[in-house]
Design a protein around this motif. Structure first.
Motif, PDB file in Angstrom:
ATOM      1  N   LEU B  80       1.414   6.569   3.239  1.00 46.57           N
ATOM      2  CA  LEU B  80       0.499   6.601   2.092  1.00 46.57           C
ATOM      3  C   LEU B  80       1.258   6.689   0.771  1.00 46.57           C
ATOM      4  O   LEU B  80       0.644   6.755  -0.289  1.00 46.57           O
ATOM      5  N   SER B  81       2.618   6.679   0.860  1.00 47.54           N
ATOM      6  CA  SER B  81       3.402   7.034  -0.330  1.00 47.54           C
ATOM      7  C   SER B  81       3.196   6.064  -1.492  1.00 47.54           C
ATOM      8  O   SER B  81       3.324   6.448  -2.637  1.00 47.54           O
ATOM      9  N   ARG B  82       2.878   4.793  -1.174  1.00 47.70           N
ATOM     10  CA  ARG B  82       2.717   3.857  -2.293  1.00 47.70           C
ATOM     11  C   ARG B  82       1.299   3.824  -2.835  1.00 47.70           C
ATOM     12  O   ARG B  82       1.022   3.117  -3.802  1.00 47.70           O
ATOM     13  N   LEU B  83       0.381   4.542  -2.189  1.00 49.27           N
ATOM     14  CA  LEU B  83      -1.020   4.499  -2.621  1.00 49.27           C
ATOM     15  C   LEU B  83      -1.315   5.625  -3.605  1.00 49.27           C
ATOM     16  O   LEU B  83      -0.882   6.761  -3.405  1.00 49.27           O
ATOM     17  N   ASP B  84      -2.073   5.310  -4.654  1.00 48.65           N
ATOM     18  CA  ASP B  84      -2.497   6.379  -5.565  1.00 48.65           C
ATOM     19  C   ASP B  84      -3.731   7.085  -4.984  1.00 48.65           C
ATOM     20  O   ASP B  84      -4.194   6.754  -3.890  1.00 48.65           O
ATOM     21  N   GLY B  85      -4.221   8.060  -5.738  1.00 50.77           N
ATOM     22  CA  GLY B  85      -5.327   8.882  -5.227  1.00 50.77           C
ATOM     23  C   GLY B  85      -6.563   8.062  -4.883  1.00 50.77           C
ATOM     24  O   GLY B  85      -7.211   8.286  -3.858  1.00 50.77           O
ATOM     25  N   TRP B  86      -6.897   7.107  -5.747  1.00 50.95           N
ATOM     26  CA  TRP B  86      -8.065   6.261  -5.485  1.00 50.95           C
ATOM     27  C   TRP B  86      -7.866   5.441  -4.217  1.00 50.95           C
ATOM     28  O   TRP B  86      -8.761   5.304  -3.395  1.00 50.95           O
ATOM     29  N   GLN B  87      -6.670   4.879  -4.090  1.00 50.92           N
ATOM     30  CA  GLN B  87      -6.405   4.038  -2.921  1.00 50.92           C
ATOM     31  C   GLN B  87      -6.431   4.863  -1.639  1.00 50.92           C
ATOM     32  O   GLN B  87      -6.950   4.415  -0.608  1.00 50.92           O
ATOM     33  N   GLN B  88      -5.878   6.079  -1.707  1.00 52.16           N
ATOM     34  CA  GLN B  88      -5.902   6.925  -0.509  1.00 52.16           C
ATOM     35  C   GLN B  88      -7.342   7.272  -0.123  1.00 52.16           C
ATOM     36  O   GLN B  88      -7.720   7.230   1.052  1.00 52.16           O
ATOM     37  N   ALA B  89      -8.133   7.603  -1.132  1.00 51.99           N
ATOM     38  CA  ALA B  89      -9.543   7.908  -0.844  1.00 51.99           C
ATOM     39  C   ALA B  89     -10.245   6.661  -0.296  1.00 51.99           C
ATOM     40  O   ALA B  89     -11.076   6.742   0.614  1.00 51.99           O
ATOM     41  N   ASN B  90      -9.887   5.512  -0.850  1.00 50.99           N
ATOM     42  CA  ASN B  90     -10.486   4.263  -0.378  1.00 50.99           C
ATOM     43  C   ASN B  90     -10.131   4.013   1.089  1.00 50.99           C
ATOM     44  O   ASN B  90     -10.995   3.660   1.900  1.00 50.99           O
ATOM     45  N   LEU B  91      -8.870   4.238   1.419  1.00 54.50           N
ATOM     46  CA  LEU B  91      -8.430   4.039   2.804  1.00 54.50           C
ATOM     47  C   LEU B  91      -9.192   4.972   3.751  1.00 54.50           C
ATOM     48  O   LEU B  91      -9.607   4.561   4.843  1.00 54.50           O
ATOM     49  N   ALA B  92      -9.399   6.202   3.299  1.00 53.01           N
ATOM     50  CA  ALA B  92     -10.151   7.153   4.135  1.00 53.01           C
ATOM     51  C   ALA B  92     -11.591   6.678   4.339  1.00 53.01           C
ATOM     52  O   ALA B  92     -12.161   6.809   5.430  1.00 53.01           O
ATOM     53  N   ARG B  93     -12.196   6.100   3.281  1.00 53.73           N
ATOM     54  CA  ARG B  93     -13.566   5.577   3.415  1.00 53.73           C
ATOM     55  C   ARG B  93     -13.606   4.344   4.303  1.00 53.73           C
ATOM     56  O   ARG B  93     -14.582   4.113   5.016  1.00 53.73           O
ATOM     57  N   MET B  94     -12.545   3.549   4.237  1.00 55.18           N
ATOM     58  CA  MET B  94     -12.472   2.391   5.142  1.00 55.18           C
ATOM     59  C   MET B  94     -12.433   2.870   6.595  1.00 55.18           C
ATOM     60  O   MET B  94     -13.144   2.348   7.447  1.00 55.18           O
ATOM     61  N   ARG B  95     -11.597   3.864   6.849  1.00 51.49           N
ATOM     62  CA  ARG B  95     -11.489   4.413   8.198  1.00 51.49           C
ATOM     63  C   ARG B  95     -12.863   4.924   8.664  1.00 51.49           C
ATOM     64  O   ARG B  95     -13.281   4.693   9.787  1.00 51.49           O
ATOM     65  N   ARG B  96     -13.564   5.610   7.767  1.00 52.34           N
ATOM     66  CA  ARG B  96     -14.882   6.136   8.106  1.00 52.34           C
ATOM     67  C   ARG B  96     -15.871   5.001   8.431  1.00 52.34           C
ATOM     68  O   ARG B  96     -16.612   5.078   9.413  1.00 52.34           O
ATOM     69  N   SER B  97     -15.877   3.961   7.606  1.00 47.90           N
ATOM     70  CA  SER B  97     -16.783   2.831   7.862  1.00 47.90           C
ATOM     71  C   SER B  97     -16.481   2.232   9.228  1.00 47.90           C
ATOM     72  O   SER B  97     -17.391   1.924  10.002  1.00 47.90           O
ATOM     73  N   TRP B  98     -15.205   2.037   9.498  1.00 46.83           N
ATOM     74  CA  TRP B  98     -14.790   1.435  10.766  1.00 46.83           C
ATOM     75  C   TRP B  98     -15.215   2.337  11.926  1.00 46.83           C
ATOM     76  O   TRP B  98     -15.756   1.867  12.914  1.00 46.83           O
ATOM     77  N   ARG B  99     -14.971   3.643  11.761  1.00 47.07           N
ATOM     78  CA  ARG B  99     -15.308   4.589  12.826  1.00 47.07           C
ATOM     79  C   ARG B  99     -16.815   4.589  13.084  1.00 47.07           C
ATOM     80  O   ARG B  99     -17.256   4.540  14.233  1.00 47.07           O
ATOM     81  N   ASN B 100     -17.604   4.625  12.009  1.00 49.94           N
ATOM     82  CA  ASN B 100     -19.056   4.617  12.199  1.00 49.94           C
ATOM     83  C   ASN B 100     -19.532   3.346  12.894  1.00 49.94           C
ATOM     84  O   ASN B 100     -20.475   3.375  13.670  1.00 49.94           O
ATOM     85  N   ALA B 101     -18.853   2.239  12.590  1.00 45.87           N
ATOM     86  CA  ALA B 101     -19.289   0.971  13.178  1.00 45.87           C
ATOM     87  C   ALA B 101     -18.843   0.834  14.622  1.00 45.87           C
ATOM     88  O   ALA B 101     -19.491   0.143  15.409  1.00 45.87           O
ATOM     89  N   THR B 102     -17.733   1.478  14.973  1.00 46.77           N
ATOM     90  CA  THR B 102     -17.174   1.271  16.318  1.00 46.77           C
ATOM     91  C   THR B 102     -17.391   2.456  17.242  1.00 46.77           C
ATOM     92  O   THR B 102     -17.029   2.393  18.422  1.00 46.77           O
ATOM     93  N   ALA B 103     -17.962   3.550  16.709  1.00 43.04           N
ATOM     94  CA  ALA B 103     -18.060   4.778  17.516  1.00 43.04           C
ATOM     95  C   ALA B 103     -18.877   4.569  18.786  1.00 43.04           C
ATOM     96  O   ALA B 103     -18.586   5.149  19.823  1.00 43.04           O
ATOM     97  N   LEU B 104     -19.911   3.754  18.693  1.00 45.59           N
ATOM     98  CA  LEU B 104     -20.848   3.632  19.809  1.00 45.59           C
ATOM     99  C   LEU B 104     -20.687   2.307  20.527  1.00 45.59           C
ATOM    100  O   LEU B 104     -20.448   1.283  19.876  1.00 45.59           O
ATOM    101  N   PRO B 105     -20.811   2.322  21.851  1.00 41.13           N
ATOM    102  CA  PRO B 105     -20.802   1.046  22.567  1.00 41.13           C
ATOM    103  C   PRO B 105     -21.990   0.191  22.125  1.00 41.13           C
ATOM    104  O   PRO B 105     -23.060   0.718  21.781  1.00 41.13           O
TER     105      PRO B 105
END
Lengths: 505, 505
Positions: B80-105
């Motif tokens: 994460l070293s090259r990402l600023d605070g906004w980008q890190q937060a964005n990456l976390a939201r991307m992970r969340r979107s992906w997780r919500n979409a893939t959590a269930l069969p």
């Protein structure tokens, strides 16, 4: 072995139907978003909407141009024995969609789209400022790219570059056939027009109905007439936009008009015209809603349906007799709303400068001019700097008038600046088809005109549904005409209609 | 080596942004199509629209759940070293979107969607017929599937099943924290309510303004108030739908209300409420329009923004003083439109059966009841057949009234039949956050109330923009509250607000 091939082809066809169902739904979504953009969207939403549309178009393009589709098309075409007539026609339309989407390299598609966008923006100012010189460079770039695209498509289809352009708007249309039809019109109209004007001069002067025409009242009348025509408001809407159009999907048709409170004719005629388009869309075959063969055949057939309603049915004496008391009740001023006066107003002919204000008699001359000029431009025989002169010469020759300036001359239409070359002929080919369909309809279904005189359109719409709407893209426009009128597209019915309406004995 | 890893992570992040831009545009298209469905679409377009929406949702799902996204997320998170605070937060939201979409069969997602659809349809009739027994079987099936889904998500996130449900609507919300806050409200409200009612009884009776309230006039007043609030009609619209909502995209916000001409309060309050939501959407960070971090944080933050406008600002004496003469001018009946009387009307408290008609004091009790019951249902401690009894017991305990029937009891809300478990708490957590933000805003920006008394909302909206809107999803709701008010979500400000408004000395 043959059985395996046949099964493989069958499976490929079924898989293609699923792919094209997805594409059709994307098209439906795009159509609603386009409608919203023209009717509801606040200006500040433009950038976000452009991004949404371009993303959906890209997704559509990817879905259509995948190598899987190419393989499936080849496999399905390998054996047509298990497909019925509808399925075979559908497969042909799939091939056409794929070909249109893949014909051009991606960078040419993008360059064309950018050039058209630039040119249209430039045109808005250039037209307002009557400054053709400021338009010429971007129009020249756009023309060169259009020629490149037409040449590439032509090589693929095996036709001339201009035929490739025509084909975009009505598949199978050929310049040779257009030439033949248009030269018959050129033999007829320039002589016919002065006779009509002379005949008109001997009639009593038209009384212009006095405004204002409140927008709410215009809308109420429009809605009532749409109901008369059979428009189903459970499956459609009427709204307002800057340019009238018909959009949406067959089960949710969205038409638009525009009203000004000093004039009623434009708003009314646009509603009747667009309702004609809408009835075609609504009547497309239900079983093929999601497939290419279930869509309208092309712009010639589409324009024929709008012109049958607007020009042939609704400017005729039967409908005018029904309409006149309605207009008198809605807007007062009884003397101007007599059927005789209203019909004179609806059928008024003059040597008009502007195509969109033209009448049935002069409209084909406007189209003829544009057709000749765009063929010459695509063929490399007319250069952009020479366009204004050629335009003005053509206007004098065909219509006997000289445009006072380029804004009301060669810059009056958005089509060329928007990259639409090959589109203009469909207006007049549509008018020919309309006359031919309508003549056959009246002959085969004698109830049509008596019903219209009572504001009832079921006999007409029933005939159109049976003979045009329900066939979707199953048959070419000429095949439809042969099936229903016994002959391919010709000028006889149109000329007979003009003579009967504008030079009655 | 480390440099390579860092570059790889950086490239992965940039590629993810492009993927999520496409997903964001699909979301925008879906939002406009949803809005059209609720406001413009004729009924007969429903099937075609459902197909368009399901196809776009499927395309979105495929775009989000591709294995490429999973690989890119892992690669980007690797450094994460090259990402600023906004980008890190964005990456976390991307992970969340992906997780919500893939959590269930996929089959569970489909079963849930079908069960919710069935149950909601059943509920409409069951509620009308006051027949809980007819609802129970489909609600039971839906509950079991919801428990399965919650258990699967909980295992993935590492939390309790109910926390997994809460997380869908406001990421990071935990039942333990909700319990603590809600028990403080339960210690306070049941005693507070009778005191408010007693105080109210000693006031003069409210004069009900006499209707009718013409819909056109209601709309004109609504538009004027939206302008006062800062709603930008270059970037949004007000329309009518069966249930008020806020939709569209930040640059084209579409809010709705509904009007009845015998009553003005519901239509007006819905406009103010939805305008609060709209101002949040409109104020989201422009630079992050197309990314997950640029979107609203969650339902608690969103509800706080609508309640600040509707409840805290617009039912207070400053705004009422500004509004009263406007209402008198629009609707006549001077005596009822005095500021004092109008404020009494806006702040009227009673022991109401129906949540959507509840007032600020009783609303949390309605939510408390639903929260307790849905936790018990998800935990397996309350079975569907026992729901009506538990509901009625809870109403007596918390609000001191008994529903006359299940239609106005446990069947009054669509949420559970629609599969929305874990949603109800956000209403009251939003009310707590609203009070906390508003108290801080008034303290930090003393111009807020004086400006509102003149119908000017710039100081309030400026503070909300600086402290809430412009941060998108960068911070959690608690982080936002700590940054701006010095404390995480609590009940103190809400209780202080209720005391000051409803039990003034």
């Amino acid at each position: 072995m043959s059985r395996n091939k046949s099964e493989r082809a069958d499976n490929a066809y079924n898989t293609l139907e699923r792919h094209f169902t997805r594409i059709s739904r994307l098209d439906g979504a795009l159509s609603v978003l386009d409608w919203d953009q023209a009717t509801m969207m606040p200006n500040g939403g433009a950038d976000a909407r452009a991004e949404q549309l371009s993303t959906l178009k890209l997704i559509r393009h990817e879905a259509l141009c995948s190598s899987e589709i190419a393989d499936l098309l080849a496999a399905a075409e390998d054996d047509l024995s298990r497909l019925d007539g509808w399925q075979q026609a559908n497969l042909a339309r799939m091939r056409r969609s794929w070909r249109n989407a893949t014909a051009l390299p991606a960078d040419l598609v993008e360059a064309l789209s950018l050039a058209a966008c630039n040119c249209e923006v430039t045109w808005r100012t250039a037209r307002k400022d009557n400054n053709f010189k400021s338009l010429a460079p971007s129009l020249d770039i756009l023309l060169q790219l259009t020629r490149d695209a037409a040449t590439a498509k032509a090589a693929l289809i095996g036709c001339s570059p201009y035929d490739a352009l025509l084909d975009q708007f009505d598949s199978g249309a050929k310049a040779a056939a257009v030439d033949a039809l248009f030269s018959e019109l050129e033999d007829f109209l320039p002589d016919f027009l002065p006779q009509v004007l002379e005949h008109q001069r001997r009639q009593p002067a038209i009384m212009e109905p006095k405004g204002p025409f409140p927008v709410d009242t215009q809308r109420a009348v429009a809605l009532e007439l749409m109901r008369d025509l059979g428009f189903d408001f459970e499956h459609g809407r009427l709204d307002v936009s800057h340019h009238p159009f018909s959009g949406g999907v067959p089960d949710d048709v969205r038409i638009t008009t525009r009203y000004i409170d000093t004039e009623f004719l434009q708003g009314l005629m646009a509603v009747l015209h667009e309702t004609g388009h809408a009835m075609y869309e609504r009547g497309l075959p239900k079983a093929w809603r999601s497939q290419p063969v279930g869509r309208a055949r092309g712009m010639i057939a589409h324009e024929s349906q709008s012109l049958i309603v607007e020009m042939l049915a609704c400017r005729g004496p039967e409908f005018v007799g029904y309409l006149a008391p309605k207009m008198a009740a809605a807007f007062g001023d009884g003397k101007a709303w007599t059927p005789v006066n209203l019909q004179r107003l609806f059928q008024h002919v003059e040597r008009d400068l502007i195509r969109v204000h033209a009448n049935e008699v002069t409209y084909p001359l406007h189209v003829l001019l544009r057709y000749r000029l765009e063929r010459a431009m695509i063929g490399g025989d007319l250069l952009i700097p020479d366009l204004p002169g050629a335009w003005n010469d053509g206007m004098r020759l065909l219509l006997g008038i000289s445009p006072p300036n380029d804004a009301d001359g060669c810059m009056q239409d958005v089509h060329w600046p928007a990259g639409l070359f090959g589109y203009f002929p469909t207006y007049t080919l549509g008018a020919l088809a309309a006359a031919q369909f309508f003549a056959a309809a009246k002959q085969q279904q004698p109830e049509i005109l008596p019903a219209i005189s009572k504001g009832k359109f079921k006999p007409l719409m029933g005939w159109l549904s049976d003979n045009v709407h329900q066939w979707g893209s199953r048959y070419s426009t000429d095949e439809l005409l042969v099936r229903t009128t016994g002959a391919p597209l010709g000028t006889a019915a149109f000329k007979a209609h003009l003579r009967a309406r504008y030079l009655p004995d």
